[in-house]
Enzyme design. Structure first.
Site, PDB file in Angstrom:
ATOM      1  N   HIS A  31     -15.395  18.197  -4.318  1.00 20.71           N
ATOM      2  CA  HIS A  31     -17.006  18.507  -5.328  1.00 20.71           C
ATOM      3  C   HIS A  31     -17.978  18.000  -4.779  1.00 20.71           C
ATOM      4  O   HIS A  31     -18.285  16.751  -4.648  1.00 20.71           O
ATOM      5  CB  HIS A  31     -16.659  18.372  -7.260  1.00 20.71           C
ATOM      6  CG  HIS A  31     -17.823  18.475  -7.197  1.00 20.71           C
ATOM      7  ND1 HIS A  31     -18.797  20.584  -7.917  1.00 20.71           N
ATOM      8  CD2 HIS A  31     -19.077  17.957  -7.726  1.00 20.71           C
ATOM      9  CE1 HIS A  31     -19.567  19.576  -8.297  1.00 20.71           C
ATOM     10  NE2 HIS A  31     -20.573  18.721  -8.473  1.00 20.71           N
TER      11      HIS A  31
ATOM     12  N   LEU B  31     -13.665  22.058 -15.800  1.00 25.09           N
ATOM     13  CA  LEU B  31     -14.722  22.375 -14.585  1.00 25.09           C
ATOM     14  C   LEU B  31     -14.885  20.860 -14.358  1.00 25.09           C
ATOM     15  O   LEU B  31     -15.869  20.183 -14.223  1.00 25.09           O
ATOM     16  CB  LEU B  31     -15.853  22.704 -15.340  1.00 25.09           C
ATOM     17  CG  LEU B  31     -17.369  23.168 -13.693  1.00 25.09           C
ATOM     18  CD1 LEU B  31     -15.924  24.167 -12.477  1.00 25.09           C
ATOM     19  CD2 LEU B  31     -18.411  23.744 -13.995  1.00 25.09           C
TER      20      LEU B  31
ATOM     21  N   THR C 104     -20.510  15.293   5.905  1.00 25.76           N
ATOM     22  CA  THR C 104     -19.826  14.523   7.085  1.00 25.76           C
ATOM     23  C   THR C 104     -18.836  14.000   6.650  1.00 25.76           C
ATOM     24  O   THR C 104     -17.625  13.761   7.061  1.00 25.76           O
ATOM     25  CB  THR C 104     -20.884  13.824   7.567  1.00 25.76           C
ATOM     26  OG1 THR C 104     -21.528  13.110   7.478  1.00 25.76           O
ATOM     27  CG2 THR C 104     -21.595  14.242   8.487  1.00 25.76           C
TER      28      THR C 104
HETATM   29  C1  GAR Z   1     -19.310  21.809   0.161  1.00 24.56           C
HETATM   30  O1  GAR Z   1     -19.759  20.689   0.455  1.00 24.56           O
HETATM   31  C2  GAR Z   1     -18.115  20.954  -0.705  1.00 24.56           C
HETATM   32  O2  GAR Z   1     -18.280  19.919  -1.447  1.00 24.56           O
HETATM   33  C3  GAR Z   1     -18.509  22.541  -2.071  1.00 24.56           C
HETATM   34  O3  GAR Z   1     -18.948  23.551  -1.210  1.00 24.56           O
HETATM   35  C4  GAR Z   1     -19.144  23.287   0.307  1.00 24.56           C
HETATM   36  C5  GAR Z   1     -18.409  24.011   1.280  1.00 24.56           C
HETATM   37  O4  GAR Z   1     -18.046  24.035   2.492  1.00 24.56           O
HETATM   38  N1  GAR Z   1     -17.440  22.354  -3.525  1.00 24.56           N
HETATM   39  C6  GAR Z   1     -18.351  23.221  -4.278  1.00 24.56           C
HETATM   40  O5  GAR Z   1     -19.543  23.110  -4.087  1.00 24.56           O
HETATM   41  C7  GAR Z   1     -17.178  23.166  -5.443  1.00 24.56           C
HETATM   42  N2  GAR Z   1     -18.001  23.298  -6.780  1.00 24.56           N
HETATM   43  P1  GAR Z   1     -17.259  24.350   3.728  1.00 24.56           P
HETATM   44  O6  GAR Z   1     -16.655  25.474   3.143  1.00 24.56           O
HETATM   45  O7  GAR Z   1     -18.108  24.025   5.065  1.00 24.56           O
HETATM   46  O8  GAR Z   1     -16.252  23.849   3.318  1.00 24.56           O
END
Ligand code: GAR
Length: 194
Positions: free
Chosen positions: A113, A148, A176
């Site tokens: 998250h 959640l 990153t």
């Molecule tokens: C990431 O920043 C992840 O932490 C976030 O979505 C992005 C996905 O990037 N997840 C959430 O917000 C879950 N609640 P990615 O598809 O390039 O890994």
């Protein structure tokens, strides 16, 4: 072999970071582990292409094809269980999961998250951190429970919020760090469990 199944909804950069870590770190030789499948709830998720190019099995279980959250989660679990996973990794998987799904994978379900939980669960985390005047933001890998974004914390990384940041610049800085802590958390799990 310990199978890892990764769930994505979009770009899949965290999934790619885990796949690359598995290759670079020789997980199959060292840990008897492999990324066995990448599953998306969206057919156009960019990450599916990356996985296919690496010879990893891919599947799409479209949530729009199911009448309820419960029906979707049951179909998703059926697909996941074809790979008998030791670990299921949520990597930008943008669905709220039912308690039954979470219970089925208890002790072998991780999420990342993009906030320093327990601050800013839910959506729009970066803008909310900026609006709150936070000096630091970050990312959290945590075990998934029925609540959640609230399961036990496994790994965190911190980044500064700089003057002039907007949600996009902050998200990129956080991402990153996600690419560092998520592969590390998965590797640690594969070494010793949760
Ligand atoms: C990431 O920043 C992840 O932490 C976030 O979505 C992005 C996905 O990037 N997840 C959430 O917000 C879950 N609640 P990615 O598809 O390039 O890994």
């Amino acid at each position: 072999m310990q199978n890892v199944v990764i769930l994505i909804s979009g770009t899949g950069s965290n999934m790619a970071a885990i796949v690359q870590a598995a290759e670079a770190g020789k997980w199959s030789e060292r840990l008897g582990a492999q990324v066995a499948a990448v599953i998306s709830n969206k057919p156009d998720a960019k990450g599916l292409l990356f996985a296919k190019e690496r010879g990893i099995a891919t599947a799409v279980v479209e949530h729009t094809a199911y009448p309820s959250r419960e029906a979707f989660d049951a179909a998703l679990a059926q697909k996941i269980d074809e790979y008998q996973p030791a670990l299921v990794v949520l990597a930008g998987f943008m669905r709220i999961l039912t308690p039954a799904f979470v219970a089925h994978y208890a002790g072998r379900l991780l999420n990342i998250h993009p906030s320093l939980l327990p601050a800013f669960p839910g959506l729009h985390t970066h803008q909310r951190a900026i609006d709150a005047g936070c000096r630091f933001a970050g990312a959290t890998v945590h075990q998934v429970t029925a609540d959640l974004d609230a399961g036990p914390i496994v790994e965190q990384a911190v980044v500064p919020i700089l003057p002039g940041d907007d949600a996009d610049t902050l998200a990129a800085r956080v991402l990153t760090q996600e690419h560092i802590i998520y592969p590390r958390a998965v590797e640690t799990f594969l070494q010793k469990g949760m």
